[in-house]
Design a protein around this motif. Sequence first.
Motif, PDB file in Angstrom:
ATOM      1  N   UNK A 122      19.566   4.691   0.794  1.00 20.01           N
ATOM      2  CA  UNK A 122      18.457   5.621   0.599  1.00 20.01           C
ATOM      3  C   UNK A 122      18.338   6.537   1.806  1.00 20.01           C
ATOM      4  N   UNK A 123      18.390   5.938   2.954  1.00 21.61           N
ATOM      5  CA  UNK A 123      18.290   6.714   4.181  1.00 21.61           C
ATOM      6  C   UNK A 123      19.375   7.781   4.201  1.00 21.61           C
ATOM      7  N   UNK A 124      20.558   7.398   3.789  1.00 21.36           N
ATOM      8  CA  UNK A 124      21.661   8.355   3.833  1.00 21.36           C
ATOM      9  C   UNK A 124      21.477   9.469   2.820  1.00 21.36           C
ATOM     10  N   UNK A 125      20.948   9.126   1.708  1.00 21.88           N
ATOM     11  CA  UNK A 125      20.710  10.175   0.714  1.00 21.88           C
ATOM     12  C   UNK A 125      19.717  11.170   1.292  1.00 21.88           C
ATOM     13  N   UNK A 127      14.555   1.730  -2.280  1.00 21.25           N
ATOM     14  CA  UNK A 127      15.855   1.073  -2.400  1.00 21.25           C
ATOM     15  C   UNK A 127      15.826   0.074  -3.548  1.00 21.25           C
ATOM     16  N   UNK A 128      14.795  -0.719  -3.594  1.00 27.92           N
ATOM     17  CA  UNK A 128      14.678  -1.729  -4.639  1.00 27.92           C
ATOM     18  C   UNK A 128      14.685  -1.057  -6.012  1.00 27.92           C
ATOM     19  N   UNK A 129      13.880  -0.050  -6.108  1.00 24.87           N
ATOM     20  CA  UNK A 129      13.760   0.629  -7.389  1.00 24.87           C
ATOM     21  C   UNK A 129      15.075   1.265  -7.833  1.00 24.87           C
ATOM     22  N   UNK A 130      15.798   1.780  -6.858  1.00 22.82           N
ATOM     23  CA  UNK A 130      17.049   2.449  -7.198  1.00 22.82           C
ATOM     24  C   UNK A 130      18.213   1.468  -7.202  1.00 22.82           C
ATOM     25  N   UNK A 131      17.917   0.225  -6.924  1.00 23.53           N
ATOM     26  CA  UNK A 131      18.948  -0.818  -6.913  1.00 23.53           C
ATOM     27  C   UNK A 131      20.052  -0.543  -5.904  1.00 23.53           C
ATOM     28  N   UNK A 132      19.639  -0.088  -4.753  1.00 22.70           N
ATOM     29  CA  UNK A 132      20.627   0.139  -3.693  1.00 22.70           C
ATOM     30  C   UNK A 132      20.037  -0.423  -2.412  1.00 22.70           C
ATOM     31  N   UNK A 177       0.820  -1.198   0.000  1.00 24.39           N
ATOM     32  CA  UNK A 177       0.000   0.000   0.000  1.00 24.39           C
ATOM     33  C   UNK A 177       0.866   1.265   0.000  1.00 24.39           C
ATOM     34  N   UNK A 178       1.409   1.567   1.137  1.00 20.58           N
ATOM     35  CA  UNK A 178       2.241   2.759   1.184  1.00 20.58           C
ATOM     36  C   UNK A 178       3.678   2.410   0.795  1.00 20.58           C
ATOM     37  N   UNK A 179       4.307   3.361   0.201  1.00 18.14           N
ATOM     38  CA  UNK A 179       5.679   3.179  -0.259  1.00 18.14           C
ATOM     39  C   UNK A 179       6.643   3.285   0.918  1.00 18.14           C
ATOM     40  N   UNK A 180       7.553   2.385   1.006  1.00 19.27           N
ATOM     41  CA  UNK A 180       8.527   2.449   2.098  1.00 19.27           C
ATOM     42  C   UNK A 180       9.932   2.651   1.546  1.00 19.27           C
ATOM     43  N   UNK A 181      10.814   2.850   2.491  1.00 21.56           N
ATOM     44  CA  UNK A 181      12.211   3.036   2.142  1.00 21.56           C
ATOM     45  C   UNK A 181      12.709   1.882   1.287  1.00 21.56           C
ATOM     46  N   UNK A 241      24.790   7.721  -7.515  1.00 19.50           N
ATOM     47  CA  UNK A 241      23.875   6.930  -6.689  1.00 19.50           C
ATOM     48  C   UNK A 241      22.770   7.824  -6.143  1.00 19.50           C
ATOM     49  N   UNK A 242      23.199   8.934  -5.615  1.00 21.01           N
ATOM     50  CA  UNK A 242      22.249   9.871  -5.042  1.00 21.01           C
ATOM     51  C   UNK A 242      21.158  10.220  -6.049  1.00 21.01           C
ATOM     52  N   UNK A 243      21.607  10.469  -7.235  1.00 16.40           N
ATOM     53  CA  UNK A 243      20.681  10.854  -8.271  1.00 16.40           C
ATOM     54  C   UNK A 243      19.656   9.757  -8.530  1.00 16.40           C
ATOM     55  N   UNK A 244      20.163   8.568  -8.613  1.00 21.30           N
ATOM     56  CA  UNK A 244      19.308   7.424  -8.879  1.00 21.30           C
ATOM     57  C   UNK A 244      18.253   7.299  -7.766  1.00 21.30           C
ATOM     58  N   UNK A 245      18.726   7.453  -6.559  1.00 22.57           N
ATOM     59  CA  UNK A 245      17.816   7.351  -5.423  1.00 22.57           C
ATOM     60  C   UNK A 245      16.757   8.444  -5.474  1.00 22.57           C
ATOM     61  N   UNK A 246      17.216   9.647  -5.678  1.00 24.59           N
ATOM     62  CA  UNK A 246      16.284  10.768  -5.721  1.00 24.59           C
ATOM     63  C   UNK A 246      15.235  10.556  -6.806  1.00 24.59           C
ATOM     64  N   UNK A 247      15.692  10.004  -7.894  1.00 32.90           N
ATOM     65  CA  UNK A 247      14.764   9.760  -9.002  1.00 32.90           C
ATOM     66  C   UNK A 247      13.695   8.753  -8.556  1.00 32.90           C
ATOM     67  N   UNK A 248      14.160   7.718  -7.903  1.00 33.17           N
ATOM     68  CA  UNK A 248      13.225   6.688  -7.438  1.00 33.17           C
ATOM     69  C   UNK A 248      12.239   7.280  -6.432  1.00 33.17           C
ATOM     70  N   UNK A 249      12.759   8.102  -5.545  1.00 30.53           N
ATOM     71  CA  UNK A 249      11.907   8.747  -4.544  1.00 30.53           C
ATOM     72  C   UNK A 249      10.808   9.518  -5.246  1.00 30.53           C
ATOM     73  N   UNK A 250      11.237  10.228  -6.245  1.00 31.77           N
ATOM     74  CA  UNK A 250      10.305  11.062  -6.962  1.00 31.77           C
ATOM     75  C   UNK A 250       9.269  10.225  -7.701  1.00 31.77           C
ATOM     76  N   UNK A 251       9.737   9.239  -8.385  1.00 31.68           N
ATOM     77  CA  UNK A 251       8.829   8.403  -9.171  1.00 31.68           C
ATOM     78  C   UNK A 251       7.818   7.683  -8.285  1.00 31.68           C
ATOM     79  N   UNK A 252       8.304   7.243  -7.160  1.00 29.86           N
ATOM     80  CA  UNK A 252       7.425   6.494  -6.263  1.00 29.86           C
ATOM     81  C   UNK A 252       6.608   7.421  -5.373  1.00 29.86           C
ATOM     82  N   UNK A 253       6.983   8.693  -5.397  1.00 31.06           N
ATOM     83  CA  UNK A 253       6.270   9.648  -4.574  1.00 31.06           C
ATOM     84  C   UNK A 253       6.395   9.258  -3.109  1.00 31.06           C
ATOM     85  N   UNK A 254       7.586   8.941  -2.769  1.00 30.19           N
ATOM     86  CA  UNK A 254       7.835   8.448  -1.420  1.00 30.19           C
ATOM     87  C   UNK A 254       7.792   9.545  -0.361  1.00 30.19           C
TER      88      UNK A 254
END
Lengths: 347, 347
Positions: free
Chosen positions: A19-22, A9-14, A1-5, A33-46
């Motif tokens: 993710x927490x550190x980013x 992480x899975x989406x960004x392959x890390x 249901x809700x998106x978690x860390x 890496x940071x970029x990838x994570x941020x992108x995933x955060x954004x896409x998932x609307x985390x």
Amino acid sequence: MTVTLADVAARAQVSPATVSRVLNGNYPVAASTRERVLKAVDELDYVLNGPASALAAATSDLVGILVNDIADPFFGIMASAIQSEIGGPGGRAGGERLAVVCNTGGSPERELTYLTLLQRQRAAAVVLTGGAIEDASHVAAVSAKLRKLTDAGTRVVLCGRPPAPDTSAVALTFDNRGGGRQLTEHLIGLGHRRLGYIAGPEERTTTRHRLEGHRAALEAAGIQEDPRWTVHGRYDRRSGHEATLELLRRDPSLTAVVAANDSVALGACAALRESGLRIPEDVSVAGFDDLPFSIDAVPSLTTVRLPLAQAGRGPGGSPWGGRSRRPGDRDGAGELMVRGSSGVPRE
Amino acid sequence: MTVTLADVAARAQVSPATVSRVLNGNYPVAASTRERVLKAVDELDYVLNGPASALAAATSDLVGILVNDIADPFFGIMASAIQSEIGGPGGRAGGERLAVVCNTGGSPERELTYLTLLQRQRAAAVVLTGGAIEDASHVAAVSAKLRKLTDAGTRVVLCGRPPAPDTSAVALTFDNRGGGRQLTEHLIGLGHRRLGYIAGPEERTTTRHRLEGHRAALEAAGIQEDPRWTVHGRYDRRSGHEATLELLRRDPSLTAVVAANDSVALGACAALRESGLRIPEDVSVAGFDDLPFSIDAVPSLTTVRLPLAQAGRGPGGSPWGGRSRRPGDRDGAGELMVRGSSGVPRE
DNA sequence: CATGGGATAGAAAGCGCTTGCTGTACGGCT
DNA sequence: AGCCGTACAGCAAGCGCTTTCTATCCCATG
């Protein structure tokens, strides 16, 4: 249901750790890496889970501001100042603190309850504003609570409220006594000798200090105070209205009415006018606080301006800086604003 | 360092589960056991860890109230009403909700940030008060946020703000349009034909609705509006002062000034008086909201009273009841308060 | 070419609480 | 006497995140 860390992480392959550190940005993470994570955060609307984060980190970004009456601009202005000072969202400083204001309604129980609630939330800081209740057991209870809060790492700031001994709470007080004294001295200087006083609720430090200032001025001028000249009420307009009528009943020869605050003063003006008295020709009126509307009253209100807007700023800077009150610190001084509602008494 | 559930459990010689159940009271616990636990809680001075609890239970008792300007009594009064309605500490209803008010300062970003923050905290409910900003992208962003909040189980209430489509948010609006219209009709009825209007910030629903009501009244009376008669400003006293001066400069023949709210009206009165004009003999003034100080202005302000204090109560009861707005629900109607600041125009 | 070290990333152990599920004991029933 | 339902109490598995410690990788050094 809700998106978690973990999802991010899975989406960004890390790993979740990354993710927490980013997100917290306090540990080196490669730019890519940071970029990838941020992108995933954004896409998932985390959206970070606050409670989980607070639990794990043992801290939170909640800042509680306790006020006696949120419908009173006095507190509104102060809360506003504090909030912008601690840098709520959009504010200057680092990190986003969720500044929240809690309305105690002047009730001791609610005050305590809110403190407990904030303690529950492991608030980062708590600001208590306005006069304190002078009931020994309540004072003790609050002090104990505050001590516990500070022990737990919560910063406590007292704003317009007397310092709490045995606590590492920072206190910024207003010079209610001095202000009250100035005001009454002004009236006495004008020639008044019979002054009514509409005080706030009993057992409130603010009430007491203002009243003490008033009495000090009377005494200094050698005026013997008549007990009938003081009436206690609430800090609102209605109360001022009623109290004034009472005052007039007790002693129709009063030439001035000093009110606990501006709202009360406004009520007093209304009552005076209804009684067919002119301000200031027949009776002078004075308020306290210099709230925005006071200058627009007709006649404009003679009052004492308190540095409410500086409430957020501690002695010599921000109380968030961590330093505690030092002996040399001065109270926030009041500034006498002489306006149309005070004048030379009749006769 | 800090006392945990486990400590209490150990002291009371029971399992943590039992302590939790005693504290939450939703599971049978033998009276004797309960007592023992409570005693331990008391002795240890245990305070539940909010974040941990919220995390485990996936809920929290936070209720966020967003206001545009906490220093404005309009919001203070509303917040106060909402707070007492949802039963903050000391309030009636079950459980203690931590009602907190968040000051957006009218900034779209802050509004969004606070919503995110509240989402982070898994707030039980959020109440948005006051006019919304009419920027398409912002509206979309807020709607999306609200949808997410409601999806996550957060109750959303819109108070004095237009309903958000595609959302299960409950909306309680004020009839700003109708109020504005009544007010201007009153002035027209008095004989005014050249009316200045000091509007609030553009792109605010409240501003637009009040202005529309005003224009509707003009139109109904067959009065052709002059574009010079409308000035936009902020919702505060200063703005009213400046705008009035501007209005007077543009057209000194105005016989009435309608203000966006009472604070603005007060500023307008001051400006008028400074310009040597009498109220209402030379120029009539009208406000909006009927805040407490309005009756004490001299002359007292003609204005529209909004049922702010009922803000907490939803259509047909409390919005916390869970029902959504139904087609038949009426807006909170405004009540015209005719007072001293409006009169028959000169000539 | 071997090696130490800086820079990152991951594994995993909690943080303190809630709650579904699993005992256990006791009283009433047949 | 044997059985079962009821009333409690405990176990243990998370809730979603942070953070310490460890594992890599790569490059500069000797």
